[in-house]
Design an enzyme around this catalytic site. Structure first.
Site, PDB file in Angstrom:
ATOM      1  N   ASP A  46      -6.442  82.399 -82.931  1.00  0.00           N
ATOM      2  CA  ASP A  46      -6.220  80.789 -83.378  1.00  0.00           C
ATOM      3  C   ASP A  46      -7.206  80.842 -84.718  1.00  0.00           C
ATOM      4  O   ASP A  46      -8.215  80.708 -84.419  1.00  0.00           O
ATOM      5  CB  ASP A  46      -6.252  79.927 -82.468  1.00  0.00           C
ATOM      6  CG  ASP A  46      -4.814  80.095 -81.413  1.00  0.00           C
ATOM      7  OD1 ASP A  46      -3.773  80.221 -81.878  1.00  0.00           O
ATOM      8  OD2 ASP A  46      -5.338  79.887 -80.266  1.00  0.00           O
TER       9      ASP A  46
ATOM     10  N   ASP B 223       3.141  79.740 -76.323  1.00  0.00           N
ATOM     11  CA  ASP B 223       1.936  79.260 -76.571  1.00  0.00           C
ATOM     12  C   ASP B 223       1.756  77.869 -76.198  1.00  0.00           C
ATOM     13  O   ASP B 223       2.379  76.931 -76.496  1.00  0.00           O
ATOM     14  CB  ASP B 223       1.470  79.580 -77.925  1.00  0.00           C
ATOM     15  CG  ASP B 223       0.109  79.353 -78.476  1.00  0.00           C
ATOM     16  OD1 ASP B 223      -0.883  78.864 -77.379  1.00  0.00           O
ATOM     17  OD2 ASP B 223      -0.344  79.347 -79.564  1.00  0.00           O
TER      18      ASP B 223
END
Length: 232
Positions: A34, A175
């Site tokens: 990320d 996610d």
């Protein structure tokens, strides 16, 4: 079974990066990186320099998730750092989606798309056929540990249906809040890959070997009797 799992590296113990990656290399099929700019979502996590460091140890593909307001400014940088897949948010690429996906392909990388919970699949209808990895957020972006958004099960099922009806080739990745209590529902809905973070992996045990064992066992148990194969 390892191909069913990706690991969110923002959740790992940064005092033991090499040791943990060497363990995870044998347990999972992909790493999820990320990169947040502090603007698109109010957090700052990993960076291209971290991608470069992970690449030195990783034996599995790196999926770089750009949670950035201007993803076009990051693509070349993360590609040079070692990304294998670059995943862009639908909410940030309106007006340049085809150009950016062509750019990623020209760099020799795979293409990813990420949809926030409130963003429908119809937002990306015209370029679903151009992506390799479709990531459906089941929590709002920016922070780990949020509760699972139940409504996303219908979106996962819709993504699977669209893939089958149109002959698309993307894998469906989830996610957010992927953990023992959600494993079965996610896989039954149509998920191919689960991103594991604190609740799904690192928080299961201080010893990462043991955490991986507990995760694998909980996954097997969750899918017993399920129509989904757990790859055994």
């Amino acid at each position: 079974m390892k191909e069913n799992f990706s690991v969110s590296l923002m959740c790992m113990d940064f005092l033991n990066i090499r040791e943990q990656l060497e363990i995870l290399n044998e347990q999972v099929g992909m790493y999820h990186v990320d990169i947040m700019d502090g603007h698109y979502c109010k957090n700052i996590t990993l960076s291209p320099d971290m991608v470069k460091a992970f690449k030195k140890v990783s034996k599995v593909p790196l999926d770089v998730h750009l949670m950035t307001t201007n993803p076009e400014l990051w693509i070349n940088t993360v590609a040079e750092a070692g990304a294998d897949i670059i995943s862009l948010h639908a909410e940030t690429i309106n007006g340049q989606a085809f150009r950016l996906y062509n750019q990623i392909r020209e760099l020799g990388l795979k293409t990813g798309l990420v949809l926030n919970p409130a963003t429908p699949l119809s937002e990306a209808a015209h370029y679903l056929g151009r992506i390799d990895l479709l990531t459906i957020m089941t929590v709002d972006v920016g922070f780990a540990g949020q509760p699972f958004i139940e409504e996303m099960l219908d979106k996962i099922a819709e993504a699977k249906r669209l893939r089958e009806e149109n002959g698309y080739h993307y894998r469906i990745q989830i996610d957010g809040s992927c953990k023992p209590s959600t494993f079965k529902r996610l896989m039954d809905a149509g998920a191919d890959v689960l991103i594991l973070g604190s609740s799904g992996l690192f928080g299961l045990d201080q010893d990462l070997h043991e955490a991986c064992r507990k995760m694998t066992e909980s996954y097997r148990k969750a899918l017993e009797g399920s129509e989904v194969s757990c790859g055994l």
